[in-house]
Design a protein around this motif. Structure first.
Motif, PDB file in Angstrom:
ATOM      1  N   ASP A  44       8.169  -0.166  -1.786  1.00  0.00           N
ATOM      2  CA  ASP A  44       7.586   0.807  -0.864  1.00  0.00           C
ATOM      3  C   ASP A  44       7.778   2.224  -1.412  1.00  0.00           C
ATOM      4  OD1 ASP A  44       7.037  -1.246   1.004  1.00  0.00           O
ATOM      5  OD2 ASP A  44       9.071  -1.095   1.826  1.00  0.00           O
ATOM      6  N   VAL A  45       7.027   3.167  -0.846  1.00  0.00           N
ATOM      7  CA  VAL A  45       7.210   4.576  -1.172  1.00  0.00           C
ATOM      8  C   VAL A  45       7.739   5.277   0.081  1.00  0.00           C
ATOM      9  CG1 VAL A  45       6.152   6.735  -1.937  1.00  0.00           C
ATOM     10  CG2 VAL A  45       5.336   4.552  -2.849  1.00  0.00           C
ATOM     11  N   GLU A  68       7.595   0.258  -7.973  1.00  0.00           N
ATOM     12  CA  GLU A  68       7.514  -0.869  -8.913  1.00  0.00           C
ATOM     13  C   GLU A  68       6.829  -2.070  -8.255  1.00  0.00           C
ATOM     14  OE1 GLU A  68      10.645  -2.906 -12.025  1.00  0.00           O
ATOM     15  OE2 GLU A  68      11.270  -2.713  -9.931  1.00  0.00           O
ATOM     16  N   SER A  69       6.041  -2.783  -9.030  1.00  0.00           N
ATOM     17  CA  SER A  69       5.391  -3.994  -8.519  1.00  0.00           C
ATOM     18  C   SER A  69       6.375  -5.161  -8.524  1.00  0.00           C
ATOM     19  CB  SER A  69       4.172  -4.340  -9.378  1.00  0.00           C
ATOM     20  OG  SER A  69       3.158  -3.370  -9.225  1.00  0.00           O
ATOM     21  N   GLY A  70       6.102  -6.126  -7.664  1.00  0.00           N
ATOM     22  CA  GLY A  70       6.940  -7.323  -7.619  1.00  0.00           C
ATOM     23  C   GLY A  70       6.662  -8.224  -8.816  1.00  0.00           C
ATOM     24  N   GLY A  83       9.868  -5.455  -6.154  1.00  0.00           N
ATOM     25  CA  GLY A  83       9.815  -4.197  -6.882  1.00  0.00           C
ATOM     26  C   GLY A  83      10.731  -3.153  -6.262  1.00  0.00           C
ATOM     27  N   LYS A  84      11.200  -2.211  -7.074  1.00  0.00           N
ATOM     28  CA  LYS A  84      12.057  -1.141  -6.586  1.00  0.00           C
ATOM     29  C   LYS A  84      11.239  -0.115  -5.805  1.00  0.00           C
ATOM     30  CE  LYS A  84      15.455  -1.473 -10.339  1.00  0.00           C
ATOM     31  NZ  LYS A  84      16.088  -0.751 -11.474  1.00  0.00           N
ATOM     32  N   ASP A  85      11.833   0.386  -4.730  1.00  0.00           N
ATOM     33  CA  ASP A  85      11.168   1.411  -3.928  1.00  0.00           C
ATOM     34  C   ASP A  85      11.124   2.730  -4.697  1.00  0.00           C
ATOM     35  OD1 ASP A  85      10.943  -0.400  -1.831  1.00  0.00           O
ATOM     36  OD2 ASP A  85      12.827   0.251  -0.889  1.00  0.00           O
ATOM     37  N   CYS A  86      10.175   3.566  -4.338  1.00  0.00           N
ATOM     38  CA  CYS A  86      10.070   4.924  -4.879  1.00  0.00           C
ATOM     39  C   CYS A  86      10.491   5.901  -3.777  1.00  0.00           C
ATOM     40  CB  CYS A  86       8.641   5.218  -5.323  1.00  0.00           C
ATOM     41  SG  CYS A  86       8.352   6.914  -5.865  1.00  0.00           S
TER      42      CYS A  86
END
Length: 341
Positions: A44-45, A68-70, A83-86
């Motif tokens: 997520d952002v 980041e995408s999964g 994916g890692k959040d932004c």
């Protein structure tokens, strides 16, 4: 470099990872079933309000933010990693709008307030999810869903307790430097200071407050003349407005200057007239007692009370500090969690 109070930027949440098609391949198990795992969720952002940021200067150098995408699923029923959040840190007082529609999405007014501005896509399903009594070897998997993406407008409104407003050369920068530890650039600008300056005023018996030196208004500012329209938004959140009036101007000019300020505020947002207003006569070291009395009487005939100071000599500054401290303490008791605007 000028103060940046509005910027456009792009956010993209991570896409979900794709599901996996896989079958067990074990020794002595001739017909292994499906074991394809699901894809991971996209990151997520998030927007997070940061009290240590005071401008949007970072957005001048970066305008694209992506999570980041999964990861895709794997065999043996292994799900893909999410994916890692932004995380995007923005100043307190940031208003976020959809760049396409202009709709306000969030108003970040509390420290560390967090808001998910774009959701990551769900991961796709692996073929293990599609096994049934009639279809024991499905070769079907689904792709991950795309993450949300959009262009945004971020607008900064200063979160100051006290706003200094006045026409150019009214003495705002000098007063700010005397009341706080701020070091604004002080000069006889023919037009106006180009950027708001922030300072902290400390009191002996109550919490400190933030003072904002708002760039000088000129007549017609609410219509976009000069810099006034660009910066009028910064006074929307201040609870106390100090009108700084140059007392050394001849004749009725001090009262006319005050009326220009009042008219500009009303034309921009009538609600601003409901704030606490203090009229402060500045530069009284440049006039004698007789002239000061005339200026005070000029305001008194219009039913206006004034406080006279000289930032250069310090005359009247202790009284101004005490008055601000009392007003702020009273406001905090009445509305401890409320923010104007």
């Amino acid at each position: 470099m000028g103060f940046i109070d509005e910027a456009k930027f792009y956010v993209k949440a991570g896409d979900g990872g794709k599901g996996c098609v896989s079958f067990r391949r074990e020794k002595f198990v001739p017909k292994g079933g499906p074991n394809g795992g699901d894809g991971g969720k996209g990151g997520d952002v998030y927007l997070v309000a940061d009290r240590n940021l005071h401008s949007l200067i970072d957005f001048r150098f970066r305008s694209h933010f992506k999570a980041e995408s999964g990861q895709g699923g794997q065999g043996s029923d292994k799900h893909g990693r999410s994916g890692k959040d932004c995380i995007i840190r923005v100043p307190l007082g940031s208003v976020i709008r959809d760049a396409e529609t202009g709709t306000v999405l969030v108003d970040l007014v509390n420290p560390e307030q967090s808001y998910r501005i774009a959701a990551g896509g769900k991961g796709g399903l692996g073929n293990a999810r599609f096994a049934t009594s009639t279809n024991r070897a499905p070769r079907k998997a689904t792709p991950g869903r795309p993450g949300e993406e959009l262009w945004l407008i971020i607008e900064l409104k200063l979160l100051a307790d006290v706003g200094l407003i006045g026409l150019p050369n009214a003495g705002k920068s000098t007063l700010l430097s005397k009341l706080s530890a701020a070091n604004p650039k002080i000069a006889s600008y023919p037009f106006t200071t180009l950027e708001p300056q922030l300072g902290v005023l400390h009191f002996p018996f109550t919490d400190a407050c933030i003072i904002a030196d708002i760039p000088g208004l000129i007549e017609g500012a609410h219509q976009g003349v000069g810099l006034g329209h660009q910066f009028l938004r910064h006074i929307e959140r201040t609870s106390i407005l100090l009108h700084l009036i140059d007392a050394a101007n001849p004749g009725e000019q001090p009262l006319l200057d005050y009326r220009i300020l009042a008219d500009e505020l009303a034309a921009y947002n009538e609600e601003l007239l409901n704030r606490t207003h203090l009229i402060v006569l500045t530069k009284i070291d440049l006039i004698d007692d007789r002239q000061l009395t005339q200026v005070k009487e000029l305001f008194a005939t219009s039913g206006l009370k004034v406080l006279a100071i000289s930032a250069e000599t310090g005359t009247g500054l202790p009284e101004l500090r005490d008055m601000l401290g009392s007003l702020l303490e009273a406001q905090r008791r009445e509305e401890p969690h409320d923010l104007p605007g």
